[in-house]
Scaffold this motif. Structure first.
Motif, PDB file in Angstrom:
ATOM      1  N   UNK A  25       0.920  -1.220   0.017  1.00  0.00           N
ATOM      2  CA  UNK A  25      -0.039  -0.026   0.038  1.00  0.00           C
ATOM      3  C   UNK A  25       1.005   1.309   0.111  1.00  0.00           C
ATOM      4  N   UNK A  26       0.398   2.363  -0.500  1.00  0.00           N
ATOM      5  CA  UNK A  26       1.097   3.826  -0.242  1.00  0.00           C
ATOM      6  C   UNK A  26      -0.214   4.577   0.458  1.00  0.00           C
ATOM      7  N   UNK A  27      -0.136   5.291   1.429  1.00  0.00           N
ATOM      8  CA  UNK A  27      -1.135   5.992   2.055  1.00  0.00           C
ATOM      9  C   UNK A  27      -0.989   7.425   1.981  1.00  0.00           C
ATOM     10  N   UNK A  28      -0.382   7.895   1.226  1.00  0.00           N
ATOM     11  CA  UNK A  28       0.059   9.513   0.734  1.00  0.00           C
ATOM     12  C   UNK A  28       0.110   9.693  -0.715  1.00  0.00           C
ATOM     13  N   UNK A  29      -0.211  10.942  -0.981  1.00  0.00           N
ATOM     14  CA  UNK A  29       0.140  11.213  -2.398  1.00  0.00           C
ATOM     15  C   UNK A  29       1.550  11.407  -3.080  1.00  0.00           C
ATOM     16  N   UNK A  30       1.704  10.991  -4.115  1.00  0.00           N
ATOM     17  CA  UNK A  30       3.012  11.028  -4.613  1.00  0.00           C
ATOM     18  C   UNK A  30       4.003  10.020  -3.675  1.00  0.00           C
ATOM     19  N   UNK A  31       3.606   8.934  -3.388  1.00  0.00           N
ATOM     20  CA  UNK A  31       4.402   8.143  -2.700  1.00  0.00           C
ATOM     21  C   UNK A  31       5.566   7.466  -3.492  1.00  0.00           C
ATOM     22  N   UNK A  32       6.806   7.661  -3.176  1.00  0.00           N
ATOM     23  CA  UNK A  32       7.827   6.968  -3.910  1.00  0.00           C
ATOM     24  C   UNK A  32       7.806   5.527  -3.956  1.00  0.00           C
ATOM     25  N   UNK A  33       7.370   4.921  -2.847  1.00  0.00           N
ATOM     26  CA  UNK A  33       7.602   3.435  -2.671  1.00  0.00           C
ATOM     27  C   UNK A  33       6.037   2.857  -2.209  1.00  0.00           C
ATOM     28  N   UNK A  34       5.764   1.931  -2.532  1.00  0.00           N
ATOM     29  CA  UNK A  34       4.744   0.873  -1.689  1.00  0.00           C
ATOM     30  C   UNK A  34       5.170   0.176  -0.575  1.00  0.00           C
ATOM     31  N   UNK A  35       4.561   0.073   0.357  1.00  0.00           N
ATOM     32  CA  UNK A  35       5.019  -0.696   1.623  1.00  0.00           C
ATOM     33  C   UNK A  35       4.448  -1.963   1.891  1.00  0.00           C
ATOM     34  N   UNK A  36       5.074  -3.030   2.290  1.00  0.00           N
ATOM     35  CA  UNK A  36       4.155  -4.091   2.398  1.00  0.00           C
ATOM     36  C   UNK A  36       3.184  -4.390   3.733  1.00  0.00           C
TER      37      UNK A  36
END
Length: 1349
Positions: free
Chosen positions: A561-572
């Motif tokens: 998931x990414x929980x913010x706009x313009x996230x550089x990474x998706x986190x497990x």
């Protein structure tokens, strides 16, 4: 007389030619410039430089005649108003009894015509005067021609003029030059300005961009110092602020270059950036907008710098469809009372025949007439009278409602006047100069005025305070303006905000957005982004070779998931969580088991409990009636055990000037050099970086044109080459600024970049390395520019632990025969004034002595004799083994000499000048030498050919040098390669790596990268706010791979493939189906064959005993047909095992359906026959048997089977089952299965079997109590009960079984139901035939022959 000579030398710099004392004590002008001008005499004269014409036409230089001066074109009415504002301010000061009461100010105003050469000529004219010849006083004293200058309009012009006039300490107060470089007090100590610098303007622009969310913009700058400094400042400030990216950065040509303008405007048109920022002058904007109109480039938001925000020349109906809505930074507006009345009094003196008079030119331009009858053709025959009424003309000249540059001119003049007033009011004994002396009008020098300008502090009539800070800058404040196109066609430039700096709040932007006019259909601010923001649930994927603002939005893979706009990474997500459908937050994983709450669980639970209850009831009944015969029959204990088990079953988950700008023949037509330009040197350094894989480097440059041009060229070339990134770019201070040097060296120390490139001069590098030694910064690989690559001053043993191993680009080495002998002949002239000439200074420095006894104290009493032996001195002066700059000097001198020789050998009548004339030594002019210099072609004694190309450049070739400290402590700068350009191979680097000395423990090249290469199987993830070379390596997710180093993306494998464990290649997915090789398939196959074998055995038994009553009873033909159908049922299960093929998919359900219908049809007919027989045994029931003759029984079975065959045929014909690769169950596996094609067909097939089975069960249940010793209806009832139970349980198990297990469930159901039928129907009969033959009689079957024991 020596004083006189020194003065002549001083004045001769660009201004005058001094005549020797033997002729006369006088100087004459070397060159008099014919400039557009306006003068007013006064006791003290102030100079002014203004842009009254905005462009110039330069004649072509042929080198065969004296070049004419450029022609000024394009009269700028507002520029003339700027000049008249200065005239008005001086006139107002002269009328003011409180300011300079006993002094009359005059002025000399010149037009720069938008050209540096003309503006510079005007400055020289102001500094030297325009008198053809003047006699010097004995002490060279006297009032200078002007005391101070207001101007110039352009930053580039101001830089050049301030550099020269700074030598004479003449104040220069600019009203429009904004370049931040002019705040450098070391370089420009006499420069002041009444306009804020660009450093503040650039930050103001960035605040506007951030306010409207414009992150993708284009930047256009003019090709001068103003534009280049803005470009550098804008790029660095934009990156630091994180405010966005530049879609493009283009330099507008200084001259009218239509091809370049077409290219730039086409770039604007095709770019996705909707916002265009322009830092340029009015003339460049006019040329640009003409091309914008031609290409019809609309839908762009223009952002204007202060130079053209309020330019009336651009506010035309013609340009408004394109420029309306423009936002601009404007100089602060002011009011000047009385200016309009003064402008109305302007009249041309008709007795003045000077065509260069600015008032005359203004008059002729305004009224489109001419004073000279010879020029009437140009004005359509209109003759100027001088009495025309200016108020009757439609001109912006008299519109004083928006005074901005004029207000700055006004303040600049008053600043000089107040400073002069304070200086002249000085009281003797209280002055600011030596001995507290004061200045008189007769002894006044320009430098004396500087002290008082610094202390100026006054308030204008408009209420603005005027004062200068320590850098000569004014208060930084700008208005934000908006171009509004009114419905009646008028154009209004309205104030919509301001940006200013305060001590408490810093820089602050205030905007009234409701007032802003937007030139868009929506009347809303345009959107200008390279890529829309990536919403939560996605991540940014940088696009290769493009700025950070350009990216794709990639949906996070499952489980991330990414929980913010313009996230550089998706986190497990954590282990017990999974990604939401939107991938923007983690949700608890669904727990899957057969739940009591779901419908299937409820049904099964209910059925289980119902079965348990029925078992309990039956158990109670059997317990209560346990002594009855039916309970005791056939082992009552086994019956109780069977009930208990069923219950449990239910309860069971030039020589040295290298700037590339000097190759511009338009700007520098007389410049030549014997050293390659920086453009080639920069490419050479980049090739070295590429060769060694150094992608993360630092760059240090000097604070001058050399450094700025290198920085700009290096940054752009590094990006284009894709070689690497700059960890930092720092400008070395021109002076010895210890604090700044400490900061820079600390950055070098803390940076992860191991390679440091320095484009600087020896003195700046020396100061830098001193600080490096002080902070003990080791472990760095230094790359030297040609300016210090062979500098002996840096090759000190104390520097070698730090500079050892340096790689440098060096000027080509040469040899100069005879130079040693010449140097040894140098002796100081004993008749000269020691200490003044360079030879004497060199002698004193070399031998540490002094010629003047008064200076003995400095060198402990050592007196120079002039007879010292140079050979005995420890000096590098005589080391001629490494002649590089000297060799270029040598070639430069010989180039001039050969050109002069060719010119003087000219034969009369064959010369290159007008009339085929030749130049003589007496009439020689410098420009005449250029013709011959361009044609120079000779070879040096060292074997090098010297000639110049069309740009004045020499052959581009450099040596690559390496600094090595020998064991004895001697420093050797050794040749290790070269980089050169050829017509065939381009730029080519050759290195002998075995010779290179590396100053590291490993003796290998250092490793200098921001991030290690990402191996195959990973992808690069950019680090936000950092260069493209800085990234993390993220392992590709399941099913994706990258098969090369530094991959920007992981690519999905094809459908039939999956990622390898290393994620570096795709491998075929594992295929899953019910195989003959796996244990489950073996078991089912064995069971199927066993069932088939048993059927065959039973068939053999029945065939052998076909004449016995038990076989013949109830139609033996149906029994044989039933055994055959059961055999087919067992065999059809094999079609479900093995990899699905088209024919197996089509046959499996058809064979299954037909086999089972055949089987159940036989059972149904047998049941009906049993009922019919017993019914016929009753009185009057004989007629029932006629409907169940053998033929009719066979026909019934055939008919019922044909119905199923028809269903199968229609199903296969309309929507045939086909093999299907299912990838939904498992990502890494392909589950081969048969897609049923038509769910309806499959449902009808099963429903038909179920219908027949239920019908058989019901009929058999009705006949279970018929009075027969061997009542077959009982066994049919039991077999149908097993059959129905199996297939009812099959439905939920089949639906919830994935992949091959669905086939296994179906095979199990087929086998279980087949075995159930086989055992229930034929088990008792085989038992009797084989084990109890005495019961295989007609009497026994009828219940009369056997009694129970």
């Amino acid at each position: 007389m020596g004083v006189f000579l020194d003065a002549c030398m001083l004045l001769s710099f660009s201004f005058v030619l001094c005549v020797t004392p033997s002729l006369a004590s006088s100087c004459k002008l070397w060159k008099k410039f014919h400039l557009n001008e306006m003068h007013k005499p006064g006791e003290v004269v102030l100079g002014g430089l203004f842009e009254v014409h905005y462009t110039s036409v330069f004649p072509e230089w042929t080198y065969t005649s004296e070049p004419p001066q450029p022609t000024c074109t394009g009269f700028d009415t507002l520029g003339f108003r700027d000049a008249m504002t200065m005239a008005f301010a001086i006139d107002e000061i002269n009328k003011n009894p409180d300011l300079l009461p006993n002094l009359t100010l005059g002025y000399s105003l010149y037009d720069n015509c938008g050209a540096l050469v003309i503006g510079f000529s005007g400055a020289l004219s102001l500094a030297s005067g325009q008198e053809e010849q003047f006699v010097l006083q004995e002490n060279c004293s006297g009032t200078p021609p002007v005391l101070g200058i207001v101007g110039d309009h352009y930053s580039t012009f101001s830089i050049a003029i301030a550099n020269v006039l700074g030598l004479y300490k003449m104040p220069l107060v600019s009203y429009f030059a904004t370049c931040s470089c002019l705040s450098d007090r070391q370089r420009f100590p006499t420069f002041f300005r009444t306009i804020p610098s660009d450093a503040f303007q650039v930050r103001a622009m960035i605040q506007i961009l951030k306010n409207f969310g414009w992150t993708w913009v284009g930047l256009l700058v003019s090709d001068d110092d103003y534009g280049l400094h803005v470009a550098q400042s804008f790029q660095s400030d934009l990156v630091q602020s994180g405010g966005g990216c530049l879609a493009y950065l283009e330099v507008l040509p200084w001259d009218s270059n239509p091809g370049e303008l077409q290219r730039i405007v086409n770039l604007i048109k095709t770019s996705t950036a909707r916002v265009v920022i322009v830092f340029a002058h009015e003339i460049h904007m006019i040329e640009l907008m003409e091309e914008v109109v031609k290409q019809n480039v609309t839908d762009r938001q223009w952002i204007a710098s202060e130079t053209w925000t309020s330019a009336a020349v651009l506010q035309t109906q013609y340009l408004m469809p394109y420029l309306s809505g423009t936002l601009g930074i404007a100089i602060r507006q002011g009011e000047i009372p009385g200016l309009r009345e003064f402008l109305l009094q302007i009249k041309h003196d008709q007795n003045d025949d000077n065509k260069n008079n600015l008032v005359r030119q203004f008059w002729e331009n305004t009224f489109q007439c001419r004073f000279d009858p010879a020029d009437l053709v140009e004005a359509n025959g209109v003759l100027c009278t001088g009495d025309e009424d200016i108020e009757q003309v439609d001109t912006e000249f008299l519109d004083v409602s928006n005074l901005r540059p004029e207000y700055n001119v006004y303040k600049a003049v008053y600043a000089l006047a107040y400073a002069l007033d304070a200086m002249l009011q000085c009281e003797p004994g209280e002055g600011a100069f030596r001995g507290h002396s004061c200045v008189t009008l007769q002894t006044l020098e320009p430098w004396q005025l500087l002290h008082y300008i610094h202390e100026v502090n006054f308030t204008t009539s408009f209420g603005d305070q005027v004062t200068f800070d320590e850098n000569g800058d004014a208060l930084p404040i700008y208005d934000v303006m908006n171009w509004l196109w009114l419905p009646d066609g008028r154009i209004q430039i309205q104030n919509v905000g301001e940006v200013k700096k305060s001590d408490s709040r810093g820089e602050e932007l205030t905007l009234n957005q409701d007032k802003i006019f937007w030139n868009t259909l929506s009347k809303e601010p345009p959107r200008s982004v390279c890529s829309d923001p990536c919403p939560p649930g996605t991540r940014i994927a940088r696009e290769k070779g493009r700025p950070e603002c350009c990216f794709s939005c990639i949906t996070c893979s499952e489980g991330k998931i990414s929980n913010k706009t313009n996230s550089l990474e998706c986190f497990s997500c954590p282990e017990d969580f999974w990604s939401s459908p939107q991938r923007d937050h983690c949700v608890p994983k669904k727990t899957e088991f057969l739940s009591y709450q779901e419908p299937l669980g409820i049904c099964l639970t209910t059925t289980s409990l119902l079965g348990t209850f029925i078992c309990a009831v039956v158990l109670g009944i059997f317990t209560y009636h346990r002594s009855t015969p039916i309970v005791r029959a056939n082992n009552s204990e086994l019956s109780f055990l069977l009930l208990l088990s069923l219950k449990l079953c239910f309860l069971c988950s030039f020589y040295f000037a290298t700037c590339s700008c000097l190759s511009n023949r338009q700007k520098f037509p007389s410049f030549f050099r014997t050293i390659p330009s920086d453009a080639f040197q920069v490419n050479a350094v980049i090739q070295i970086l590429k060769h060694f894989g150094w992608t993360w480097v630092g760059l240090l440059v000097t604070d001058d044109d050399y450094g700025f041009h290198v920085a700009q060229s290096f940054q752009s070339d590094l990006v284009q080459s894709g070689v690497g990134c700059l960890a930092y770019l720092e400008v070395l201070p021109w002076d010895s600024n210890s604090g700044e040097l400490q900061r820079i060296v600390n950055m070098i120390k803390t940076s992860t970049a191991r390679v440091v490139i320095v484009f600087a001069h020896e003195i700046h590098t020396f100061r830098l390395i001193e600080e490096v030694v002080q902070q003990n910064v080791t472990g760095r690989q230094w790359i030297a520019s040609e300016a210090w690559a062979t500098a002996a001053v840096l090759q000190a043993p104390s520097f070698m632990p730090y500079l050892g191993g340096t790689l440098g680009i060096a000027i080509r080495r040469g040899e100069i025969p005879g130079l040693m002998d010449f140097l040894l002949q140098i002796q100081p002239d004993k008749n000269a004034n020691y200490g003044k000439d360079m030879v004497s200074q060199f002698w004193e420095h070399t031998f540490k002595c002094r010629f003047n006894p008064a200076d003995w104290a400095e060198d402990e009493g050592a007196l120079c004799t002039g007879e010292e032996d140079m050979r005995q001195a420890e000096t590098e002066f005589l080391d001629l083994s490494n002649l590089r700059p000297e060799y270029n000097v040598y070639k430069a001198v010989y180039a001039l000499t050969y050109a002069l020789d060719a010119m003087l050998q000219c034969e009369p009548g064959k010369g290159p000048f007008s009339g085929n004339s030749c130049a003589t030594l007496q009439t020689l002019a410098p420009w005449q030498l250029l013709n011959y210099l361009q044609k120079v072609n000779f070879t040096t004694p060292f074997g090098d050919q010297v000639s110049f190309d069309e740009n004045g450049d020499a052959l581009p070739i450099y040596d690559v040098m390496n600094w090595m400290q020998l064991p004895d402590g001697i420093v050797e700068v050794q040749y290790v390669g070269e980089v050169k350009r050829s017509a065939f191979r381009g730029e080519e680097l050759t290195l002998d790596e075995n010779k290179i000395f590396w100053n590291f423990k490993s003796k290998q090249p250092p490793h200098s990268v921001c991030s290690e290469n990402c191996p195959p199987g990973t992808r690069m993830a950019r680090k936000k706010g950092q260069p493209v070379c800085c990234f993390d390596c993220i392992l590709c997710s399941d099913g994706k791979i990258s098969n090369r180093t530094n991959s920007r993306e992981c690519f999905s494998c094809p459908e039939d493939f999956w990622s390898s464990p290393q994620r570096d290649h795709c491998i075929p997915k594992k295929t899953e189906f019910l195989s003959y090789q796996e244990p489950l398939g073996i078991c089912l196959t064995s069971t199927s064959l066993l069932g088939t074998f048993i059927c065959a055995v039973v068939l053999g038994i029945f065939t052998y005993h076909r004449s016995t009553p038990i076989v013949r009873a109830n139609n033996s033909e149906l029994s044989f047909l039933l055994l055959l159908s059961l055999k087919l049922c067992f065999l059809c299960s094999l079609l479900f095992i093995g990899q699905p093929r088209l024919w197996t998919c089509q046959l499996r359900h058809a064979a299954f359906g037909i086999s089972f219908v055949l089987c159940v049809s036989c059972i149904l007919v047998k049941t009906m026959v049993v009922l019919a027989v017993f019914k016929a045994s009753k009185p009057g029931g004989g007629t029932s048997l006629k409907w169940f003759s053998p033929t009719l029984q066979r026909g019934t079975v055939f008919a019922l089977t044909c119905i199923q065959a028809a269903v199968c045929a229609v199903w296969i014909a309309s929507a045939s089952p086909v093999p299907y690769k299912n990838t939904q169950y498992h990502n890494d596996k392909i589950v081969y299965e048969c897609e049923v094609g038509s769910t309806l067909g499959f449902t009808v097939l099963l429903s038909y079997i179920g219908l027949l089975a239920i019908l058989s069960f019901m009929l058999a249940f009705l006949g279970r109590n018929l009075p027969d010793n061997f009542n077959e209806a009982k066994f049919i009832t039991f077999s149908m009960l097993i059959f129905c139970a199996v297939w009812i349980a099959f439905i939920p198990a089949y639906i919830n079984s994935p992949g091959k297990y669905a086939d296994a469930v179906e095979v199990f159901a087929i086998l279980a139901s087949s075995f159930g039928l086989l055992v229930a129907l034929f088990g008792p009969k085989c038992y009797i035939i084989l084990l109890r033959p005495e019961r295989n009689t007609k009497k026994a079957i009828m219940g009369r022959g056997i009694t129970k024991s």
